[in-house]
Write a protein that holds these residues in place. Structure first.
Motif, short mmCIF file in Angstrom:
data_model
loop_
_atom_site.label_atom_id
_atom_site.label_comp_id
_atom_site.label_asym_id
_atom_site.label_seq_id
_atom_site.Cartn_x
_atom_site.Cartn_y
_atom_site.Cartn_z
N PRO A 148 0.81 -1.23 0.00
CA PRO A 148 0.00 0.00 0.00
C PRO A 148 0.84 1.27 0.00
N GLU A 149 2.06 1.21 0.60
CA GLU A 149 2.91 2.40 0.60
C GLU A 149 3.28 2.82 -0.81
N LEU A 150 3.59 1.82 -1.66
CA LEU A 150 3.95 2.13 -3.05
C LEU A 150 2.75 2.67 -3.81
N MET B 46 0.29 4.31 -2.60
CA MET B 46 0.05 5.67 -2.14
C MET B 46 0.98 6.67 -2.81
N LEU B 47 2.24 6.26 -3.05
CA LEU B 47 3.17 7.15 -3.74
C LEU B 47 2.82 7.28 -5.22
N TYR B 48 2.32 6.21 -5.82
CA TYR B 48 1.81 6.32 -7.19
C TYR B 48 0.70 7.37 -7.26
N HIS B 49 -0.19 7.32 -6.28
CA HIS B 49 -1.28 8.30 -6.26
C HIS B 49 -0.75 9.70 -5.98
N SER B 50 0.33 9.82 -5.22
CA SER B 50 0.92 11.13 -4.97
C SER B 50 1.43 11.75 -6.27
N VAL B 51 2.03 10.92 -7.12
CA VAL B 51 2.47 11.40 -8.43
C VAL B 51 1.28 11.87 -9.26
N ALA B 52 0.21 11.07 -9.25
CA ALA B 52 -0.98 11.43 -10.02
C ALA B 52 -1.61 12.72 -9.48
N LEU B 53 -1.62 12.89 -8.16
CA LEU B 53 -2.16 14.11 -7.58
C LEU B 53 -1.35 15.34 -8.00
N ALA B 54 -0.04 15.19 -8.01
CA ALA B 54 0.81 16.31 -8.43
C ALA B 54 0.56 16.67 -9.89
N GLU B 55 0.34 15.67 -10.74
CA GLU B 55 0.05 15.95 -12.14
C GLU B 55 -1.29 16.68 -12.30
N GLN B 56 -2.29 16.26 -11.55
CA GLN B 56 -3.59 16.93 -11.61
C GLN B 56 -3.50 18.35 -11.05
N ILE C 6 9.54 15.12 -7.37
CA ILE C 6 9.89 14.62 -6.03
C ILE C 6 9.11 13.35 -5.72
N ALA C 7 7.79 13.38 -6.00
CA ALA C 7 6.96 12.20 -5.72
C ALA C 7 7.42 10.99 -6.53
N GLU C 8 7.80 11.22 -7.79
CA GLU C 8 8.28 10.11 -8.62
C GLU C 8 9.59 9.56 -8.10
N MET C 9 10.51 10.43 -7.67
CA MET C 9 11.77 9.96 -7.11
C MET C 9 11.56 9.20 -5.81
N GLU C 10 10.66 9.68 -4.96
CA GLU C 10 10.37 8.98 -3.71
C GLU C 10 9.76 7.61 -3.98
N ARG C 11 8.91 7.53 -5.02
CA ARG C 11 8.32 6.24 -5.36
C ARG C 11 9.39 5.25 -5.81
N LYS C 12 10.31 5.70 -6.67
CA LYS C 12 11.37 4.80 -7.13
C LYS C 12 12.28 4.39 -5.98
N LEU D 106 11.50 4.22 -2.75
CA LEU D 106 10.78 3.28 -1.88
C LEU D 106 10.67 1.92 -2.54
N SER D 107 10.47 1.89 -3.86
CA SER D 107 10.38 0.61 -4.56
C SER D 107 11.67 -0.18 -4.41
N GLU D 108 12.81 0.49 -4.56
CA GLU D 108 14.09 -0.21 -4.39
C GLU D 108 14.27 -0.69 -2.96
N LYS D 109 13.92 0.15 -1.99
CA LYS D 109 14.07 -0.25 -0.59
C LYS D 109 13.16 -1.43 -0.23
N ILE D 110 11.95 -1.43 -0.78
CA ILE D 110 11.03 -2.53 -0.48
C ILE D 110 11.52 -3.82 -1.11
N ASN D 111 12.04 -3.75 -2.33
CA ASN D 111 12.59 -4.96 -2.94
C ASN D 111 13.75 -5.50 -2.11
N LEU D 112 14.58 -4.59 -1.59
CA LEU D 112 15.67 -5.02 -0.72
C LEU D 112 15.13 -5.62 0.57
#
Length: 510
Positions: free
Chosen positions: A329-331, A333-343, A411-417, A419-425
């Motif tokens: 869900p954290e990832l 939520m960050l996807y949605h943060s990117v979409a919110l920034a675009e809107q 910023i939201a896109e970088m945070e998503r990437k 977090l994705s790397e950290k979660i995979n780790l």
């Protein structure tokens, strides 16, 4: 079963002493008490209680309701608006259409007309249009009629002056306005998209809180089970030490053991009893924590379904499938943060760079009204119009906000990437923990078998007189340590598997 219950109550079975009616009354009295003394909870029951009573989950559910209502509110932006306005105003002065000279002229309209008529006769005689005799006769007739004509003219002028009076010190008015957006530059669509994204964020937040709650419940549940297992182990260890203590004192009586050995085993017995007491306190505290997480009174007596069971040595599965991008869900939520920034960028563009068109209509009524002169009556008028707004210049405020929104998106896109790397780790780390816990459990099982054989040989050697008391005590300590490590290893396997499911994001899912 009845015999065991009455034995625990400290009395004999009543069937041999009590009449049947007394026995029935006794059972009706004490059976409910015995039934409600302890509540047996399974892991699933604890999780269900937590999902129903956890305050953070209640907050998350309310957050979903907030987001849903905000989405419904955003949908209304497409619909026409109807507003009603009413007002009253008292002013210190009234507006005047006529100035003071005009008002005086109207008040003296008759007098001025008579004077003008006399002057007209004089001018006509001078111009030779009439003879003096005719002018004299007309003047005499005019003189007779002058008071009446002057009065009539003055009254007519006064009525005209009153007709022009606004009398608007007390003003009342009301209107009903209807406005329908036709084109808002895409701002309404952006607002609706943002509201819909917020509903997804609320759903993901609820999923996140649910997984955290389930993780806390299950880890605490297995903590209680492991402590209860250690409590049973402490009881068994205490029985071993007590048995050895009895044997040593018998040997002291027989003269084959020294008082020093008796004191040594006594010290060990005290240590084991203190250790057992600490384990019992830890069990009580862990159960209080579990009750608090489940929303139960902390002093409520509970029994877990897995307390008295022998934990199986099942190997944890480290090869669970992971679709982290969609399950965490954290990832999401960050996807949605990117979409919110675009809107948000689209909303700024619509506000500062695009026209806005709306259709308006309504009904306006005032008192005094001007639709039939100035009257103290309510008269109204219908109206319809088109409103166009085009931003022209705002000192580059829109450009600055748009640049900030684009930076927020990055910023939201970088945070998503990140977090994705950290979660995979994290997932890979949890897989290593599962495999390590499996190996530790296998070693613990082997260690238990060796410790039990070592204790058996030590006890046999001690009774045969070929091994010392110190050797037996060391074997008992090793036996207790081996079983304790086995309990820890079995619980560690479950907790490692729990951590892996949480890292993948499938905790609480079938």
């Amino acid at each position: 079963m009845k015999t065991n219950i009455f034995y625990k109550l400290g009395i004999q079975h009543p069937s041999s002493h009590f009449p049947s009616c007394c026995l029935l009354a006794f059972l009706l009295t004490f059976t409910p008490l015995l039934a409600t003394a302890q509540e047996v909870l399974t892991l699933e029951a604890c999780q269900q209680l937590a999902l129903e009573n956890n305050k953070q989950l209640v907050v998350a559910r309310l957050g979903k309701d907030v987001a849903s209502n905000q989405l419904l509110a955003a949908r209304t932006k497409y619909l026409p608006r109807v507003d009603a306005i009413a007002g009253y105003e008292l002013t210190s002065r009234e507006m005047s259409i006529l100035n003071k000279e005009q008002k005086n002229a109207l008040n003296n309209l008759g007098t001025s007309a008579v004077s003008s008529a006399s002057q007209l006769l004089t001018n006509m005689v001078q111009d030779g249009l009439i003879n003096p005799q005719t002018a004299q006769q007309l003047g005499q007739q005019l003189g007779k009629m002058s008071p009446t004509l002057a009065s009539m003219g003055n009254d007519l002028g006064a009525s005209i002056r009153r007709a022009f009076r606004t009398n608007n010190r007390n003003m009342m008015g009301g209107s009903v306005m209807v406005s329908q957006p036709l084109y808002m530059g895409g701002s309404i669509n952006a607002l609706n998209q943002m509201a819909e994204i917020n509903t997804h964020v609320a759903d993901d937040n609820y999923d996140l809180v649910t997984q955290q709650t389930l993780f806390e419940i299950e880890s605490t549940y297995w903590l209680v089970v492991s402590l209860k297992q250690k409590e049973q182990l402490a009881d068994s260890y205490l029985e071993l030490v007590k048995k050895l203590n009895e044997d040593v004192h018998k040997m002291i009586t027989q003269g084959v053991a020294t008082q020093a050995e008796g004191l040594n085993i006594g010290v060990r017995l005290n240590e084991v009893e203190m250790s057992k007491m600490r384990v019992e306190d830890n069990v009580a505290l862990a159960k209080m924590l579990l009750c608090q997480l489940c929303g139960l009174p902390m002093d409520k007596p509970i029994t877990l379904a897995d307390e008295g069971k022998e934990l199986s040595g099942a190997i944890g599965d480290a090869s669970l499938p992971a679709n982290v991008e969609s399950d965490r869900p954290e990832l999401r939520m960050l996807y949605h943060s990117v979409a919110l920034a675009e809107q948000s960028s689209k909303l700024i563009t619509a506000t500062y760079y695009r026209p806005q068109v709306a259709l308006t209509g309504g009904f306006l009524t005032t008192n005094p009204s001007v639709y039939n002169g100035f009257e103290h009556k309510f008269y109204g008028v219908w109206n319809i119009g088109l409103l166009v707004r085009m931003p022209l210049w705002s000192w580059n405020e829109g450009r600055f906000k748009l640049n900030a929104a684009k930076a927020t998106t990055t910023i939201a896109e970088m945070e998503r990437k990140d977090l994705s790397e950290k979660i995979n780790l994290q997932v890979e780390q949890e897989r290593f923990k599962v495999r390590e816990a499996n190996r530790r459990m296998e070693l613990a099982q082997k260690h238990v078998a060796s410790a039990e054989e070592n204790l058996r040989c030590a006890n046999l050697g001690f009774h045969e007189g070929v091994m010392s008391l110190t050797d037996v005590m060391a074997a008992q300590t090793a036996w207790e340590s081996a079983h304790s490590q086995k309990i820890d290893a079995e619980i560690e396997v479950r907790l490692a598997q729990l951590g892996l499911r949480k890292a993948i994001g499938i905790l609480g899912r079938p």
